[in-house]
Scaffold this motif. Structure first.
Motif, short mmCIF file in Angstrom:
data_model
loop_
_atom_site.label_atom_id
_atom_site.label_comp_id
_atom_site.label_asym_id
_atom_site.label_seq_id
_atom_site.Cartn_x
_atom_site.Cartn_y
_atom_site.Cartn_z
N VAL A 91 4.78 10.88 0.19
CA VAL A 91 4.43 9.52 -0.26
C VAL A 91 4.92 8.56 0.82
N THR A 92 3.99 7.80 1.37
CA THR A 92 4.32 6.84 2.43
C THR A 92 3.94 5.46 1.94
N ASP A 93 4.78 4.46 2.24
CA ASP A 93 4.44 3.08 1.88
C ASP A 93 4.62 2.17 3.08
N ASP A 94 4.05 0.99 2.98
CA ASP A 94 4.13 0.01 4.07
C ASP A 94 5.18 -1.07 3.80
N GLY A 154 10.49 -0.56 7.72
CA GLY A 154 9.52 0.43 7.28
C GLY A 154 8.85 1.18 8.41
N PRO A 155 7.95 2.03 8.07
CA PRO A 155 7.56 2.41 6.71
C PRO A 155 8.54 3.41 6.11
N ARG A 178 0.83 -1.19 0.00
CA ARG A 178 0.00 0.00 0.00
C ARG A 178 0.87 1.25 0.00
N ALA A 179 0.27 2.31 -0.52
CA ALA A 179 0.94 3.61 -0.50
C ALA A 179 -0.11 4.69 -0.29
N TRP A 180 0.33 5.77 0.35
CA TRP A 180 -0.52 6.92 0.60
C TRP A 180 0.18 8.15 0.07
N ILE A 181 -0.54 8.96 -0.69
CA ILE A 181 0.02 10.16 -1.27
C ILE A 181 -0.78 11.36 -0.76
N ASP A 182 -0.09 12.34 -0.25
CA ASP A 182 -0.72 13.56 0.23
C ASP A 182 -0.10 14.72 -0.54
#
Length: 123
Positions: free
Chosen positions: A65-68, A103-104, A44-48
């Motif tokens: 950008v954050t990933d697990d 991680g993350p 998974r990744a989160w983009i803000d």
């Protein structure tokens, strides 16, 4: 862009960045997501993406950008992150990476920029 990661995107932009800044941001995000899938084995990744006031007169585009994934990303260890850093430097932008082992990974980019006025429609 097709991404093998489940990705959530959150934006807070009252206008659009200049085309050159928008393009640099797009390719930087693409490279970071590729690294997360290919090297970090992230799921998974989160983009803000947001525009924030800054000391600069026009503010800055701030992208996180954050990933697990498994972590361990290091700017000095490969060409991908260094390439992003060079691309952002063209715009006086900066890249910061936090990626402890296991991680993350969190990659933060800041690009000074002006946003266009939001388009309005007459009713």
């Amino acid at each position: 862009m097709i991404c093998p990661l489940r990705t959530e995107v959150e934006t807070d932009l009252p206008g659009r960045p200049e085309p050159a800044v928008e393009s640099a941001a797009y390719f930087a995000i693409s490279e970071i997501l590729t690294n997360a899938a290919k090297h970090a084995q992230a799921d998974r990744a989160w983009i803000d993406i947001r525009h924030e006031p800054s000391a600069a007169a026009h503010g800055a585009l701030r992208i996180t950008v954050t990933d697990d994934g498994r972590g361990g990303a290091d700017i000095s260890a490969g060409t991908g992150l260094r390439g992003i850093e060079r691309r952002l430097a063209t715009f006086d932008g900066v890249l910061a990476v936090s990626s402890p082992l296991n991680g993350p990974t969190m990659v933060t980019m800041e690009l000074p920029c002006v946003l266009s006025s939001p388009k309005t429609t007459s009713s």
